[in-house]
Design a protein around this motif. Structure first.
Motif, short mmCIF file in Angstrom:
data_model
loop_
_atom_site.label_atom_id
_atom_site.label_comp_id
_atom_site.label_asym_id
_atom_site.label_seq_id
_atom_site.Cartn_x
_atom_site.Cartn_y
_atom_site.Cartn_z
N THR A 99 -12.73 28.15 -5.44
CA THR A 99 -13.34 27.70 -4.17
C THR A 99 -13.21 26.19 -3.99
O THR A 99 -13.04 25.70 -2.88
N PHE A 100 -13.28 25.45 -5.10
CA PHE A 100 -13.12 23.99 -5.06
C PHE A 100 -11.72 23.63 -4.58
O PHE A 100 -11.53 22.79 -3.69
N ALA A 126 -11.76 23.65 -12.64
CA ALA A 126 -12.26 23.78 -11.27
C ALA A 126 -12.26 25.23 -10.85
O ALA A 126 -11.44 26.03 -11.31
N GLU A 127 -13.20 25.54 -9.97
CA GLU A 127 -13.25 26.89 -9.43
C GLU A 127 -12.23 27.03 -8.32
O GLU A 127 -11.88 26.04 -7.66
N GLN A 161 -18.76 23.33 -8.46
CA GLN A 161 -17.45 23.96 -8.33
C GLN A 161 -16.41 23.42 -9.31
O GLN A 161 -15.40 24.07 -9.55
N ALA A 162 -16.66 22.22 -9.82
CA ALA A 162 -15.67 21.63 -10.73
C ALA A 162 -16.37 20.80 -11.79
O ALA A 162 -17.42 20.22 -11.54
N LEU A 211 1.54 22.62 -1.41
CA LEU A 211 0.30 23.21 -1.92
C LEU A 211 0.24 23.21 -3.45
O LEU A 211 -0.80 22.88 -4.04
N ARG A 212 1.36 23.53 -4.09
CA ARG A 212 1.35 23.56 -5.56
C ARG A 212 1.14 22.17 -6.13
O ARG A 212 0.42 21.98 -7.11
N LEU A 213 1.73 21.18 -5.48
CA LEU A 213 1.56 19.80 -5.96
C LEU A 213 0.11 19.34 -5.75
O LEU A 213 -0.47 18.67 -6.61
N ALA A 214 -0.48 19.76 -4.62
CA ALA A 214 -1.88 19.41 -4.35
C ALA A 214 -2.79 20.01 -5.42
O ALA A 214 -3.68 19.33 -5.95
N MET A 252 -3.19 23.98 4.46
CA MET A 252 -2.00 23.41 3.82
C MET A 252 -0.94 24.49 3.60
O MET A 252 -1.25 25.57 3.11
N GLU A 253 0.27 24.20 4.05
CA GLU A 253 1.33 25.21 3.93
C GLU A 253 2.18 24.92 2.69
O GLU A 253 2.09 23.85 2.10
N SER A 285 -2.36 18.16 -8.68
CA SER A 285 -2.96 16.82 -8.63
C SER A 285 -4.48 16.91 -8.76
O SER A 285 -5.11 16.05 -9.38
N LEU A 286 -5.06 17.95 -8.18
CA LEU A 286 -6.51 18.14 -8.31
C LEU A 286 -6.87 18.52 -9.74
O LEU A 286 -7.80 17.97 -10.33
N MET A 344 -5.09 13.65 -3.35
CA MET A 344 -5.79 14.70 -4.10
C MET A 344 -6.53 14.14 -5.31
O MET A 344 -7.65 14.54 -5.60
N ILE A 345 -5.91 13.18 -5.99
CA ILE A 345 -6.58 12.58 -7.16
C ILE A 345 -7.85 11.86 -6.69
O ILE A 345 -8.91 11.97 -7.31
N GLU A 399 -11.27 24.49 -0.91
CA GLU A 399 -11.96 23.52 -0.05
C GLU A 399 -11.19 22.21 0.06
O GLU A 399 -11.02 21.64 1.13
N LYS A 400 -10.69 21.73 -1.07
CA LYS A 400 -10.01 20.43 -1.09
C LYS A 400 -8.61 20.48 -0.46
O LYS A 400 -8.14 19.48 0.07
N THR A 401 -7.95 21.65 -0.56
CA THR A 401 -6.59 21.72 -0.03
C THR A 401 -6.55 22.27 1.39
O THR A 401 -5.51 22.23 2.04
N ASN A 402 -7.68 22.81 1.86
CA ASN A 402 -7.75 23.46 3.18
C ASN A 402 -6.74 24.60 3.31
O ASN A 402 -6.23 24.87 4.40
N ALA A 403 -6.44 25.24 2.21
CA ALA A 403 -5.48 26.35 2.25
C ALA A 403 -6.22 27.67 2.45
O ALA A 403 -7.42 27.75 2.21
N GLN A 415 -9.61 12.57 -4.03
CA GLN A 415 -10.59 13.59 -3.63
C GLN A 415 -11.34 14.14 -4.84
O GLN A 415 -12.54 14.31 -4.82
N ALA A 416 -10.58 14.40 -5.91
CA ALA A 416 -11.20 14.95 -7.12
C ALA A 416 -12.08 13.89 -7.79
O ALA A 416 -13.16 14.19 -8.28
N LEU A 464 0.50 12.54 -1.29
CA LEU A 464 -0.32 13.74 -1.54
C LEU A 464 -1.01 13.66 -2.90
O LEU A 464 -2.20 13.96 -3.02
#
Lengths: 201, 95
Positions: free
Chosen positions: B31-32, B28-29, A85-86, B14-17, A1-2, B20-21, A18-19, B35-39, A21-22, A14
């Protein structure tokens, strides 16, 4: 993700993605259900044999075995924490539900032992088994726990009419349906997901 | 028509992702989130620091069994900013 700017539509998509996914993140290896399922199953079978079979004599109260389970749980909890992890709000809800259940069971069993009322407390115990199991099943949309909870309620009704040591076997059966079977299913699912993530899924 | 301005800190993919998580979990760690953002770790780290500097998230660095661990949490200022951002988005969408 960029790092890029988004349109309003993309932003909302988005956020939703993401919500979700969590929300769907569920880490459960099934060890807890198996550990407590087997402990209860074995303890109640032993208690039944101790109370009814002349050839069987326990040198100690079989429920003392639960002490070992508490130690094992502490050990596994620490081990699992490394891989979690969470912490979701669902996890927190589970912790409080099962903590309330544990306290209720302790009060009932210790109180029952001091009052020397033996198997009379067992229908209440089955009722207590059903509540957190059913709630956990509903929260996580996991039918084996829902079925387990319902089974414990049915066994509770049966236990209310059984005024004998046979009730111990009903509790053992309740532990088997509510925790051992779902525990094995969760364990299988856990290993399946682990294998998938190794494949880069 | 009154347009609400979109928070520039949050109006980035990315910041919004990440926000949102984090709004969906208690903590969250790193690593979590990765993994979820694929960044990439580097990019994620830079964006997380921007969120931290804005006062939206708290980052706790600790050791767990001798391994470094980074725990991230959204704070009350972050929740408020996220809610305002969503409201602003909704005001655009209802046009």
């Amino acid at each position: 993700m960029e790092e890029k700017s988004l349109s309003q539509q993309e932003s909302l998509q988005l956020i939703t993605k993401m919500i979700n996914q969590a929300k769907n993140h569920y880490y459960e290896s099934g060890w807890g259900a198996l550990l407590w399922g087997f402990t209860n199953f074995i303890c109640f079978i032993l208690a039944y044999l101790d109370a009814t079979a002349k050839w069987f004599n326990m040198p100690f109260n079989p429920f003392y075995l639960m002490g070992i389970t508490f130690i094992l749980q502490f050990y596994f909890d620490r081990k699992e924490k490394k891989y979690k992890q969470a912490v979701t709000y669902k996890d927190e809800t589970h912790t409080y539900i099962w903590l309330a259940f544990g306290i209720s069971v302790l009060i009932l069993t210790i109180g029952g032992a001091f009052a020397d009322i033996g198997y009379i407390t067992l229908p209440i115990l089955l009722l207590l088994f059903a509540i957190p199991t059913f709630i956990t099943g509903c929260i996580n949309k996991f039918p084996p726990f829902i079925i387990g909870g319902i089974a414990c309620w049915i066994l509770c009704v049966a236990a209310l009419f059984l005024h004998s040591y046979f009730t111990y076997l009903l509790v053992a059966l309740g532990a088997g349906i509510a925790w051992i079977i779902p525990g094995f299913i969760l364990r299988a699912r856990f290993y399946r997901n682990k294998a998938k993530s190794k494949d880069g899924f | 028509m009154d347009f609400k301005e979109l928070d520039p800190i949050l109006h980035s993919q990315l910041r919004l992702a990440v926000m949102s998580l984090l709004i969906s979990v208690k903590e969250a760690e790193f690593t979590f989130l990765k993994e979820k953002t694929n960044a990439t770790a580097g990019n994620l780290s830079v964006q997380m620091n921007k969120l931290k500097d804005a006062g939206y998230i708290d980052i706790i660095k600790q050791f767990n069994n001798n391994y470094p661990q980074t725990i991230c949490k959204i704070n009350s200022k972050g929740v408020e900013a996220f809610e305002n951002y969503v409201k602003a988005l909704q005001s655009y969408m209802t046009l």
